[in-house]
Design a protein around this motif. Structure first.
Motif, PDB file in Angstrom:
ATOM      1  N   THR A 137     -11.794   7.996  30.362  1.00 37.34           N
ATOM      2  CA  THR A 137     -13.214   8.234  30.129  1.00 37.34           C
ATOM      3  C   THR A 137     -13.479   8.128  28.636  1.00 37.34           C
ATOM      4  N   ALA A 138     -14.744   8.060  28.238  1.00 38.93           N
ATOM      5  CA  ALA A 138     -15.083   8.013  26.817  1.00 38.93           C
ATOM      6  C   ALA A 138     -14.539   9.246  26.099  1.00 38.93           C
ATOM      7  N   GLU A 139     -14.400  10.346  26.827  1.00 36.62           N
ATOM      8  CA  GLU A 139     -13.916  11.588  26.221  1.00 36.62           C
ATOM      9  C   GLU A 139     -12.390  11.627  26.138  1.00 36.62           C
ATOM     10  N   GLY A 140     -11.717  10.688  26.795  1.00 37.34           N
ATOM     11  CA  GLY A 140     -10.260  10.597  26.658  1.00 37.34           C
ATOM     12  C   GLY A 140      -9.467  11.052  27.876  1.00 37.34           C
ATOM     13  N   GLY A 141     -10.129  11.623  28.859  1.00 40.91           N
ATOM     14  CA  GLY A 141      -9.417  12.057  30.071  1.00 40.91           C
ATOM     15  C   GLY A 141      -9.124  10.889  30.988  1.00 40.91           C
ATOM     16  N   PRO A 142      -8.211  11.088  31.952  1.00 42.33           N
ATOM     17  CA  PRO A 142      -7.907   9.992  32.874  1.00 42.33           C
ATOM     18  C   PRO A 142      -9.102   9.657  33.769  1.00 42.33           C
ATOM     19  N   LEU A 143      -9.278   8.358  34.033  1.00 44.36           N
ATOM     20  CA  LEU A 143     -10.362   7.911  34.905  1.00 44.36           C
ATOM     21  C   LEU A 143      -9.797   7.168  36.111  1.00 44.36           C
TER      22      LEU A 143
END
Ligand code: ZN
Length: 332
Positions: free
Chosen positions: A143-149
């Protein structure tokens, strides 16, 4: 809805030979323990629909159609639950199976599966696939926030490279969210999206394929290397607005399909507000020799970043926006 509660759907599903039922509508070929055929719910030329008698459902890797026997019969015959189960039950238990009338109605397409970021305690799926085994390489989309997508996984199918996506999502609001081997819902994300979002002034280097993007990142450390899921066939499904306001360098695979893919992406980028789009001509190597057909940066073994940057700068030119007057390409 009352009818639904009176019917033991698990027992009815279990009583139906799913392969035989689907096989009445689409020719199926045995594929390990499963069966494969052309999808009945979208138009395609190579089979993406897998029928798993063991799991009791069919799944299409192309459009995400996903049904047990009752659901399939409802979708393929465009019947509601009550009508479908009535037809299936009337014929069951007679020894000769249910009677499925000739298809007369238009197919009803199921709504697309929604995909979204998984919860923190369920960040990674088991990516083992019966027919393909474990992946030989896995790339995480964030994700843009850095978490897995989600994940793009490469499998070795008897020496043949096979790519599958793993995404978290649900087929309907009633369906519990889960990991599944299937595509990101459209519009689809970009690789290294978190780095793109975190550095709003960095140039983006777009290549084809995650392996190539990782190699590109090593050779061009001041740019953010990116790619998109699904390859050249899936360019029109990507959220190109993610590169709005950005300067983008396109580096095609060294073959005609690769160049055509980047030409199409250049048009999408201009349409969606990229401020500058450049392309690198990958047709020749640093020594001037022709690049091997299909060559990409993952094949640039032994190159240093200095060599790679010099090579790219010498071969870069601007993709003019479609409505602008042609002008002499400025030096890179
Ligand atoms: Zn399909």
């Amino acid at each position: 809805m009352a009818a639904k509660q009176e019917i033991d759907t698990a027992a009815l599903n279990a009583s139906i030979d799913l392969v035989e039922l689907v096989g009445r509508y689409a020719p199926l070929q045995k594929d390990g323990k499963d069966y494969k055929g052309l999808c009945l719910f979208h138009t395609e030329k190579s089979p993406s629909m897998t029928v798993s008698p063991e799991k009791g459902f069919l799944h299409c890797f192309g459009c995400g159609a996903h049904h047990d026997a009752i659901g399939f019969f409802m979708a393929v015959e465009n019947l509601d639950f009550k009508a479908a189960t009535a037809k299936l039950l009337n014929g069951s238990g007679t020894g000769s199976g249910y009677v499925v009338p000739q298809r007369t109605t238009k197919l009803k397409r199921p709504p697309p599966r929604k995909t979204f970021a998984p919860p923190a305690d369920n960040a990674k799926p088991d990516m083992h696939i019966k027919a393909l085994g474990d992946p030989v390489a896995v790339w995480m989309y964030r994700t843009a926030e850095g978490g897995p997508l989600g994940y793009v996984a490469r499998y070795d199918d008897d020496g043949k490279k096979t790519i599958r996506c793993w995404t978290f999502g649900q087929h309907s609001d009633q369906d519990p969210p889960a990991w599944e081997c299937g595509h990101f819902a459209t519009p689809r994300p970009l690789y290294n999206l978190d780095r793109i979002a975190a550095n709003t002034t960095a140039k983006i280097l777009l290549v084809e394929g995650e392996k190539t993007a990782d190699a590109a990142q090593q050779l061009f450390p001041s740019l953010i290397a990116s790619t998109w899921p699904g390859g050249a066939m899936a360019i029109d499904r990507v959220d190109w607005t993610l590169l709005k306001g950005r300067k983008v360098v396109l580096m095609p695979d060294a073959d005609e399909p690769g160049r055509q893919a980047m030409d199409r992406i250049a048009a999408y980028l201009h349409e969606n507000g990229a401020v500058e789009v450049k392309g690198v001509d990958t047709e020749t190597q640093p020594d001037g020799s022709l690049s091997p057909e299909g060559w990409d940066l993952a094949d640039a073994v032994g190159w240093t970043p200095e060599q790679a940057i010099k090579w790219a700068v010498e071969r870069a030119s601007v993709y003019p926006p479609p409505e602008s007057k042609p002008e002499t390409p400025p030096a890179a």
